[in-house]
Motif scaffolding. Sequence first.
Motif, short mmCIF file in Angstrom:
data_model
loop_
_atom_site.label_atom_id
_atom_site.label_comp_id
_atom_site.label_asym_id
_atom_site.label_seq_id
_atom_site.Cartn_x
_atom_site.Cartn_y
_atom_site.Cartn_z
N TYR A 166 2.38 -4.20 -3.63
CA TYR A 166 2.22 -4.43 -2.20
C TYR A 166 1.69 -3.17 -1.54
CZ TYR A 166 5.66 -7.91 -3.65
OH TYR A 166 6.32 -8.91 -4.32
N TYR A 205 1.17 -1.24 2.13
CA TYR A 205 1.62 -1.20 3.51
C TYR A 205 0.91 -0.05 4.23
CZ TYR A 205 5.63 -3.96 1.87
OH TYR A 205 6.42 -4.92 1.32
N GLN A 223 1.60 2.52 7.63
CA GLN A 223 2.57 2.96 8.62
C GLN A 223 1.87 3.87 9.61
OE1 GLN A 223 5.80 5.40 7.14
NE2 GLN A 223 7.12 4.84 8.85
N GLY A 226 7.01 1.44 12.25
CA GLY A 226 7.42 0.81 11.01
C GLY A 226 6.24 0.49 10.11
N LEU A 227 6.53 -0.08 8.95
CA LEU A 227 5.50 -0.41 7.97
C LEU A 227 4.93 -1.79 8.25
CD1 LEU A 227 7.38 1.74 6.51
CD2 LEU A 227 6.50 0.76 4.39
N PHE A 271 2.71 -4.81 6.55
CA PHE A 271 2.23 -5.34 5.28
C PHE A 271 0.73 -5.59 5.34
CE2 PHE A 271 1.93 -7.64 1.48
CZ PHE A 271 1.33 -8.86 1.72
N MET A 315 -0.85 -8.19 -0.98
CA MET A 315 0.00 -8.32 -2.15
C MET A 315 -0.88 -8.70 -3.34
SD MET A 315 3.28 -10.85 -2.70
CE MET A 315 2.39 -12.39 -2.56
N GLN A 358 -0.67 -9.68 -7.58
CA GLN A 358 0.28 -10.04 -8.62
C GLN A 358 -0.36 -10.19 -10.00
OE1 GLN A 358 2.11 -13.40 -6.25
NE2 GLN A 358 3.97 -12.44 -6.99
N LEU A 362 1.32 3.20 2.02
CA LEU A 362 2.33 3.19 0.96
C LEU A 362 2.13 1.99 0.05
CD1 LEU A 362 4.08 4.09 3.79
CD2 LEU A 362 5.71 4.57 2.00
N THR A 415 7.34 -4.09 -7.64
CA THR A 415 8.50 -4.57 -8.39
C THR A 415 8.30 -4.10 -9.83
OG1 THR A 415 8.67 -6.51 -6.98
CG2 THR A 415 9.84 -6.55 -9.08
N TYR A 442 12.65 -2.89 -6.62
CA TYR A 442 11.53 -2.82 -5.68
C TYR A 442 11.50 -1.39 -5.17
CZ TYR A 442 8.44 -4.48 -1.94
OH TYR A 442 7.39 -4.69 -1.11
N PHE A 496 9.01 2.19 -3.74
CA PHE A 496 7.84 2.62 -3.00
C PHE A 496 7.29 3.93 -3.53
CE2 PHE A 496 7.58 -0.28 0.57
CZ PHE A 496 8.84 -0.85 0.58
N GLY A 497 5.99 4.10 -3.39
CA GLY A 497 5.39 5.40 -3.61
C GLY A 497 5.70 6.30 -2.43
N PHE A 531 15.04 2.47 8.29
CA PHE A 531 14.27 1.24 8.41
C PHE A 531 15.03 0.09 7.78
CE2 PHE A 531 10.34 2.51 10.25
CZ PHE A 531 10.13 3.81 9.85
N PHE A 535 9.14 -5.13 7.95
CA PHE A 535 9.93 -4.00 8.41
C PHE A 535 10.15 -4.02 9.91
CE2 PHE A 535 10.47 -1.05 4.88
CZ PHE A 535 9.67 -1.64 3.93
N GLY A 536 11.28 -3.43 10.31
CA GLY A 536 11.52 -3.14 11.72
C GLY A 536 10.82 -1.84 12.09
N ASP A 537 10.93 -1.46 13.35
CA ASP A 537 10.24 -0.26 13.84
C ASP A 537 11.01 1.02 13.58
OD1 ASP A 537 8.84 -1.95 16.74
OD2 ASP A 537 8.05 -1.64 14.73
#
Lengths: 113, 112
Positions: A33, A35, A37, A42-43, A45, A48, A50, A88, A92, A101, A103-104, B90, B103-105
């Motif tokens: 995934y 994202y 920011q 927030g992030l 999306f 995705m 797969q 980011l 999974t 799950y 994140f980088g 978050f 995600f939320g803020d």
Amino acid sequence: SQELEQSPQSLIVQEGKNLTINCTSSKTLYGLYWYKQKYGEGLIFLMMLQKGGEEKSHEKITAKLDEKKQQSSLHITASQPSHAGIYLCGATLYLRRTYKYIFGTGTRLKVLA
Amino acid sequence: NAGVTQTPKFRVLKTGQSMTLLCAQDMNHEYMYWYRQDPGMGLRLIHYSVGEGTTAKGEVPDGYNVSRLKKQNFLLGLESAAPSQTSVYFCASRRGSNQPQHFGDGTRLSIL
């Protein structure tokens, strides 16, 4: 996360230039995934992926997952100031006998007008 | 569309104080997560929930507790705040195990 490496850590490009961000794992990615920011927010999306070899595009952003499903790239064509932010990858992975799950650490992109 | 809503957005605490961060989602998602984001560390999972009434520890659970009494809400508690818990928190949710997170803020928390 060490299981998911992003490169470069930061990037400054002139408006209009193309750029690529990579996300690499030593393990098979069961779902990748991307994202974005914005600073202080927030992030959001983006996309995705797969299947091995899968490629998706949204406006000027294209993401690919390689055939071995261990690396993904995010390519931005003709970058604009609105593309600035932190990108980011999340994935999974099968780690320590369970699916996790993670994140980088992110790539900070600055686009100069 | 509200999506994922976090309250409060900002908070300053003194060492030893307690507080609860609230996360609410209106998408009927099963999975909910709490992360903290620190410079150079990326997103680290604190606790998560795979459904109403369930919780599980993530990567950095110490000093935090969570509850998921209602499907739409996921609460993160700090019983005795420490300066090391200064961070941006978050909340995220997702429909299923192979779906993206929403995600939320964020909540910016400073512990003095």
